[in-house]
Design a protein around this motif. Sequence first.
Motif, PDB file in Angstrom:
ATOM      1  N   UNK A 167       0.834  -1.189   0.000  1.00 36.68           N
ATOM      2  CA  UNK A 167       0.000   0.000   0.000  1.00 36.68           C
ATOM      3  C   UNK A 167       0.878   1.252   0.000  1.00 36.68           C
ATOM      4  N   UNK A 168       0.232   2.388  -0.166  1.00 38.10           N
ATOM      5  CA  UNK A 168       0.930   3.667  -0.074  1.00 38.10           C
ATOM      6  C   UNK A 168       0.783   4.208   1.350  1.00 38.10           C
ATOM      7  N   UNK A 169       1.905   4.492   1.990  1.00 39.28           N
ATOM      8  CA  UNK A 169       1.884   5.222   3.256  1.00 39.28           C
ATOM      9  C   UNK A 169       2.075   6.691   2.935  1.00 39.28           C
ATOM     10  N   UNK A 170       1.094   7.501   3.314  1.00 42.14           N
ATOM     11  CA  UNK A 170       1.098   8.925   2.990  1.00 42.14           C
ATOM     12  C   UNK A 170       1.276   9.710   4.289  1.00 42.14           C
ATOM     13  N   UNK A 171       2.400  10.372   4.433  1.00 35.51           N
ATOM     14  CA  UNK A 171       2.713  11.116   5.655  1.00 35.51           C
ATOM     15  C   UNK A 171       2.472  12.604   5.428  1.00 35.51           C
ATOM     16  N   UNK A 172       1.664  13.223   6.311  1.00 38.42           N
ATOM     17  CA  UNK A 172       1.420  14.659   6.235  1.00 38.42           C
ATOM     18  C   UNK A 172       2.247  15.382   7.306  1.00 38.42           C
ATOM     19  N   UNK A 173       2.238  16.718   7.214  1.00 38.16           N
ATOM     20  CA  UNK A 173       2.991  17.575   8.154  1.00 38.16           C
ATOM     21  C   UNK A 173       4.481  17.200   8.177  1.00 38.16           C
ATOM     22  N   UNK A 174       4.989  16.925   7.001  1.00 36.56           N
ATOM     23  CA  UNK A 174       6.391  16.531   6.861  1.00 36.56           C
ATOM     24  C   UNK A 174       7.230  17.763   6.517  1.00 36.56           C
ATOM     25  N   UNK A 175       8.378  17.893   7.169  1.00 34.23           N
ATOM     26  CA  UNK A 175       9.278  19.011   6.876  1.00 34.23           C
ATOM     27  C   UNK A 175      10.392  18.595   5.921  1.00 34.23           C
ATOM     28  N   UNK A 176      11.091  17.503   6.286  1.00 36.81           N
ATOM     29  CA  UNK A 176      12.210  17.048   5.453  1.00 36.81           C
ATOM     30  C   UNK A 176      12.019  15.627   4.931  1.00 36.81           C
TER      31      UNK A 176
END
Length: 245
Positions: A167-176
Amino acid sequence: MLEKEKETLAKRIAGEIVLSSDPGKTMRKWREIFGISQTELAEYLGVSSSVISDYEGGRRKSPGASTIRKFVEALLEIDERRGGNVIKAFSRTLGSDFPTSAILDIREFAIPVTVRDVVEAVKGEIVANADLVDRRIYGYTVVDSIQAILEMSADEFLKLYGWTTERALVFTKVTTGRSPMIAVRVQGLKPAMVVLHGVKNLDGLAVKIAEKERVPLVVSRAENEGELIARLRRLAGSVEERVIR
């Protein structure tokens, strides 16, 4: 073990196959979610591998109720023999769409899509492993990366994978992007792709980890979390429409 969960999952699989406009493709999706080869499934059912291949390729007529029942029973029985990992993963999602508040959205696709489809949905740019755009994706999980860091233990991190790691893991609020990729690296379980949203300055180490793990890494240019989730849900909805059409 997990008899209620098994029954619920069996009904879900059988229902999807019956309602699908392409039952063979849906059968293949579930076989691959369970990580079972055509050969292993054929041996359990007492048929040749070509029979399974013909069903999945649409070269045999749509399976009847008896064939579907045997197919579903085989998936569940083989999974139990292996420790019941897929059944357990399904049981973790029962009763709540969001087993942890760090998960903003989680869906399984009715039939698999590709990395390319997800990239388009999230307004993305592939920054690592662009050669894997045709990899099959069976679902997605949108994760608030800050909440995940604050509240999730190593064991709870497994909840991000839903029923399958493909699956796709989609991470939000990412800086780097460094922290999400380190988390993926140390957990041992690899998602089929990783999407980073909110990136201001992509870290080179994040890209190197993705390349080493052979995980397509994508930077989303969606305006905000709301748009990101809405576009992913539209992708899931369009897949469901194709299945029942």
